[in-house]
Write a protein that holds these residues in place. Structure first.
Motif, PDB file in Angstrom:
ATOM      1  N   ASN A  85       1.814   7.294 -12.081  1.00  0.00           N
ATOM      2  CA  ASN A  85       1.701   6.188 -13.972  1.00  0.00           C
ATOM      3  C   ASN A  85       3.015   5.383 -13.466  1.00  0.00           C
ATOM      4  N   ILE A  86       4.529   6.214 -12.269  1.00  0.00           N
ATOM      5  CA  ILE A  86       5.249   5.456 -12.085  1.00  0.00           C
ATOM      6  C   ILE A  86       5.361   4.272 -11.788  1.00  0.00           C
ATOM      7  N   ILE A  87       4.816   4.716 -10.460  1.00  0.00           N
ATOM      8  CA  ILE A  87       4.658   3.274  -9.566  1.00  0.00           C
ATOM      9  C   ILE A  87       3.852   2.283 -10.557  1.00  0.00           C
ATOM     10  N   LYS A  88       2.446   1.900 -11.182  1.00  0.00           N
ATOM     11  CA  LYS A  88       2.009   1.715 -11.695  1.00  0.00           C
ATOM     12  C   LYS A  88       2.276   0.559 -13.221  1.00  0.00           C
ATOM     13  N   SER A  89       3.408   1.177 -13.284  1.00  0.00           N
ATOM     14  CA  SER A  89       4.310   1.072 -14.463  1.00  0.00           C
ATOM     15  C   SER A  89       5.286   0.089 -13.759  1.00  0.00           C
ATOM     16  N   GLN A 118      -1.151  -0.630  -4.891  1.00  0.00           N
ATOM     17  CA  GLN A 118      -2.202   0.094  -4.667  1.00  0.00           C
ATOM     18  C   GLN A 118      -2.091   1.610  -3.930  1.00  0.00           C
ATOM     19  N   THR A 119      -2.265   2.362  -4.966  1.00  0.00           N
ATOM     20  CA  THR A 119      -2.169   3.560  -4.379  1.00  0.00           C
ATOM     21  C   THR A 119      -3.323   4.524  -3.954  1.00  0.00           C
ATOM     22  N   ASP A 120      -2.908   5.481  -3.064  1.00  0.00           N
ATOM     23  CA  ASP A 120      -3.940   6.500  -2.741  1.00  0.00           C
ATOM     24  C   ASP A 120      -3.367   7.975  -2.312  1.00  0.00           C
ATOM     25  N   ASN A 168       0.565  -1.340   0.074  1.00  0.00           N
ATOM     26  CA  ASN A 168      -0.054  -0.102   0.095  1.00  0.00           C
ATOM     27  C   ASN A 168       0.670   1.306  -0.587  1.00  0.00           C
ATOM     28  N   ILE A 169       0.689   2.237  -0.201  1.00  0.00           N
ATOM     29  CA  ILE A 169       1.587   2.996  -1.232  1.00  0.00           C
ATOM     30  C   ILE A 169       0.651   4.885  -1.070  1.00  0.00           C
TER      31      ILE A 169
END
Length: 257
Positions: free
Chosen positions: A34-38, A48-50, A18-19
């Motif tokens: 977008n960078i984290i999803k990449s 998972q991002t919030d 969780n980020i």
């Protein structure tokens, strides 16, 4: 993938990181997300991002029992700025587990941030390579000691770090997770729990008990005393095996406690 960038930790596909991203610039939040999803796509990990645009709403979120694993935190956010939020995490919540990565367009904050023990510092504009390197480093650390046990209760999924679990206890159809602070309960079978947890970390001493090696305070041929002074029986059929495993573990240099 270059061998230096490989993530080597257990159960990568099952672990959910969780980020949280907190920055008052929506464009920065979108870019970082977008960078984290990449990263998640390239490294084959679940993330998972919030996103939060201010420190006030973030601190309310952090009061939840299940907090984030990582926070990308802008220093110059309005209201509770990044330094205040970091202090809240470390001093008020007494949470040393969250990885704090500060973000700023300036570099003069180093001394102010030191007391909040950040994991790293990013200077805008953001660089994908740098962010990937930070996440790789965190995953390596997580792989060594910080994986979580995931369970479901009343339709809600929960996670407890293995480092917090003293032992699992089977009680009828229920499983009690005895931690350093409290006991959590869910429906399940101890055999299913045993199949999920790291074999090197947990020891089946009885049909009702699965104990964390690291929190065995004392043992005899018939029972084990845990760090919280709970005394758990070793079943007769397991006694020789348990004694051998504990002795092997001690010989390998593992610590009991």
């Amino acid at each position: 993938m270059n061998i230096d960038n490989k993530i080597s930790y257990m159960a990568t596909e099952e672990f959910l990181m969780n980020i949280v991203i907190c920055d008052d610039e929506k464009s920065i939040c979108a870019e970082l997300e977008n960078i984290i999803k990449s990263y998640a796509s390239e490294r084959k990990v679940k993330i998972q991002t919030d996103v939060f645009l201010g420190g006030d709403t973030l601190t309310k979120y952090l009061c939840r029992e299940e907090g984030p694993d990582i926070i990308f935190l802008d220093i110059e956010i309005p209201g509770y700025n990044g330094v205040v939020v970091g202090d809240y995490i470390r001093r008020v919540l007494e949470n040393e587990q969250i990885f704090i990565i500060y973000i700023s367009s300036k570099e003069q904050y180093a001394l102010q941030l030191f007391q909040n023990r950040p994991f790293d510092f990013l200077v805008k504009p953001l660089q994908k390579k740098k962010i990937f390197a930070i996440l790789d480093s965190i995953y390596r650390i997580v792989g060594k000691s910080n994986f979580d046990f995931e369970y479901q209760s009343n339709g809600v999924k929960y996670r407890i770090p293995y480092r917090d679990i003293l032992y699992f206890q089977s009680e009828g159809r229920k499983i009690n997770i005895v931690t350093k602070q409290k006991t959590k309960t869910f429906y399940g079978k101890l055999s299913e729990v045993e199949n999920k947890v790291p074999e090197y970390l947990f020891l089946n001493i009885h049909k009702s008990y699965l104990v964390n090696f690291n929190y065995v305070k004392e043992y005899t041929y018939e029972w084990i005393r845990m760090l919280n002074d709970d005394i758990l029986s070793i079943s007769k059929m397991n006694r020789a095996t348990i004694r051998r495993k504990i002795m092997e573990r001690e010989a390998d240099g593992f610590s009991n406690g």
